[in-house]
Write a protein that holds these residues in place. Structure first.
Motif: not given
Length: 638
Positions: A80-97
């Motif tokens: 990922h580079d400028t402007g990209d979003v990552f680490g969205l796991q908490p928005l989808i579920s509470k499962d580990p990364y």
């Protein structure tokens, strides 16, 4: 006092999705709570199996790689580079990364509190759609059925809008009927009394067995073919075409187009073997839609001049644009436009036959090849077609072929004036190589299959996707029998087809950048057709031919059939089908926007969101190509 840091954060975020969809006030609130992280190369944001953080992350500067780690395996899934979003796991579920995020270079990352972000975006369907797509694009197993429906959610009807095409059709309940022993006179009186244009003939169990319309009465009674007291069974149209009670407007419309009818009988289970409960008319569909391809098809069939034919086909482009704007599923759009293209071709042949000095000397069939043969031609592209005529004696062959070559020149000329360019490689029925008797075509396909070479494979990519749009279907069935008999005698042909199918690698480079053209006028442009669409087309063709499956030409339908035939690869095949439909829609939109075929794309004109969607579509390509390499043992041919 204003928070200058928060303002700078807000100004940055509003340039990128999904933050450009957030209201300014809410965005300022988010920016004020952002934590700024400074990362050195190699620093880790989170690791696989770590509990979900209370933040999602946006890259301000630099780059962050997402890695899949499993024992000794450390595979880069995305950078990922400028402007990209990552680490969205908490928005989808509470499962580990499921992945590990590590700085690929010195970077600045914004950490946004999950709870705050959710509180201001939960009511936005557009933002949720984007985030689901982004999450699905970054997970390691991209073919899971749990996310398959969500990944391409923006290629389905917008559920926040009232898309009339996908409402249940408003058919007439308790339609007027008559029994099979009724006379036409009594049936006509009922029609007059109730002021209706059709009456359904039913048996003793109220099952529909036929239909009588005003046209039947005009053509069969008024002309004197039958007396007014004749039984209804003598003039009714039978069997009837039926549909289910929960039939959508779109499906009802398509049934009418395919069967050239204006009335659809609605029965309890959707077949002729159950009780009649209603009737859907062409007028019902028009009243709901306000615009219908049926009208365009009628104009095509009535066209007596090329300019009228062109005008009708141009209307289909307007319909195509309207369907795309309404987010109608691409599968329905493909079906409708394919019907229009076939009708244009058939009418062009009718007009050409009338211009000839004499009728055709023997029966013949006109084949649409390539994208039209696969029923995937949405925009005006070049022509690919062929003609097959009945076998004649050696003495008659030259004259017979000359007749059909002249006929073909008239047809291809008309199609060119309508808007379909001539094929640069001259793969058209006006070329003697593509205008032959059924015997000559059988020998040609046998040679391609049993003695394959690079030229044969190049031609196979066009000629093995064919559809009879006019003439003697029996000729085409005979040709198809020959093809599949020959395929059963060799495996080498599959190897050559496989080698061709995997020659174009994944559209993304090692660092997930788009692979663009390197030379000439096309330099720095992305060829979505050759790098993304055709690898899927070629793979589907090879796999369906190897399964000896006939009559399934469309690429997404081929993958859907393969999903049924190979349960162990069901998710991959379904993912390929989804990807093909999404890529087709994207390419068509680009073509309409720029007035061309849409195959060459300037990546600088795309938004982050559009690039994200494209990347998601590319993921199945590499996987399906790996299957081909193993299944057809392509190592020695690649």
């Amino acid at each position: 006092m204003k928070n200058s840091i928060a303002e700078r954060v807000s100004d940055f975020l509003k340039r990128y999705p999904p933050f450009n969809m957030v209201k300014p006030k809410n965005l300022r609130n988010i920016a004020a709570e952002v934590t700024i992280m400074y990362l050195e190369k190699g620093d880790t944001v989170f690791k696989k199996e770590d509990p979900s953080h209370e933040y999602i992350y946006v890259i301000r500067d630099g780059a962050v790689g997402l890695h899949y780690e499993n024992g000794e395996v450390d595979e880069i899934m995305n950078i990922h580079d400028t402007g990209d979003v990552f680490g969205l796991q908490p928005l989808i579920s509470k499962d580990p990364y499921q992945l590990t995020a590590t700085a690929n270079e010195e970077s600045i990352v914004y950490a946004i509190p999950v709870n705050l972000f959710q509180s201001v975006t939960d009511n936005s369907a557009k933002i949720q759609k984007y985030l689901i797509t982004a999450f699905a694009s970054n997970i390691y197993a991209p073919y899971t059925s749990e996310v398959a429906d969500k990944i391409f959610v923006d290629y389905l009807p917008n559920r926040s809008e009232d898309i009339v095409n996908f409402q249940t059709a408003n058919y007439t309940e308790k339609p007027i009927t008559c029994g099979v022993r009724s006379t036409l006179k009594s049936a006509a009186k009922k029609m007059s009394l109730h002021k209706i244009g059709c009456i359904i003939v039913v048996d003793s169990d109220k099952k529909p067995v036929g239909i009588i319309t005003n046209s039947d009465i005009k053509n069969k009674i008024a002309t004197g073919l039958f007396p007014i007291e004749t039984p209804v069974t003598n003039i009714m149209t039978s069997p009837v075409i039926t549909g289910k009670k929960d039939l959508t407007v779109a499906n009802g419309q398509l049934q009418m187009i395919k069967n050239s009818i204006g009335h659809l009988c609605i029965t309890k289970d959707g077949t002729v073997n159950s009780k009649l409960i209603g009737v859907l008319t062409h007028h019902d569909v028009l009243a709901t839609l306000g615009n219908s391809p049926t009208v365009i098809l009628k104009e095509i069939k009535r066209a007596k001049q090329t300019k009228k034919l062109r005008a009708a086909r141009l209307k289909a482009n307007g319909l195509l644009k309207s369907y795309l704007e309404q987010n109608i599923p691409i599968s329905h759009i493909i079906n409708v436009i394919s019907q229009v293209n076939d009708a244009v071709t058939a009418r062009a042949i009718d007009l050409a036959v009338k211009k000839m000095d004499s009728p055709p000397p023997v029966s013949f069939a006109w084949l649409a090849l390539g994208s039209q043969g696969r029923r995937e031609q949405l925009l005006f592209t070049d022509q690919d077609n062929a003609l097959v005529f009945e076998n004649v004696s050696k003495a008659q062959y030259k004259d017979t072929q000359s007749y059909f070559l002249e006929l073909s020149r008239l047809v291809t000329g008309t199609l060119n004036k309508v808007g379909f360019e001539y094929c640069e490689a001259d793969m058209m029925a006006s070329n003697p190589e593509w205008c032959k008797s059924i015997k000559e075509w059988q020998e040609q396909f046998k040679h391609w299959i049993l003695k394959p070479d690079q030229k044969a494979i190049l031609l196979s990519s066009i000629f093995f996707d064919y559809n009879c749009v006019y003439g003697n279907q029996d000729l085409i069935d005979t040709l198809t029998d020959t093809i599949y008999t020959s395929l059963s005698e060799t495996s080498l042909f599959y190897k050559y087809l496989g080698s061709d199918a995997v020659k174009s690698p994944s559209p993304l480079g090692f660092f997930k950048q788009f692979l663009v053209e390197q030379n000439g006028e096309r330099k720095e442009l992305f060829n979505i057709k050759s790098r993304a669409v055709m690898p899927l087309v070629d793979s589907a063709r090879l796999l369906i031919l190897s399964k000896q499956i006939r009559g399934v030409n469309n690429t997404y339908e081929r993958f859907e059939r393969l999903a049924q035939l190979e349960p162990e690869n069901k998710e991959l095949h379904e993912s390929c089908a989804y990807a093909f439909k999404a890529l087709s829609k994207f390419k068509t939109k680009q073509g309409l926007l720029h007035g061309n075929s849409g195959k060459l794309i300037d990546l600088e004109t795309l938004t982050k969101e559009e690039k994200l969607k494209l990347r998601r579509c590319f993921k199945p390509i590499q996987e399906i190509q790996e299957i081909l390499k193993i299944r057809f043992d392509l190592k020695n041919l690649i």
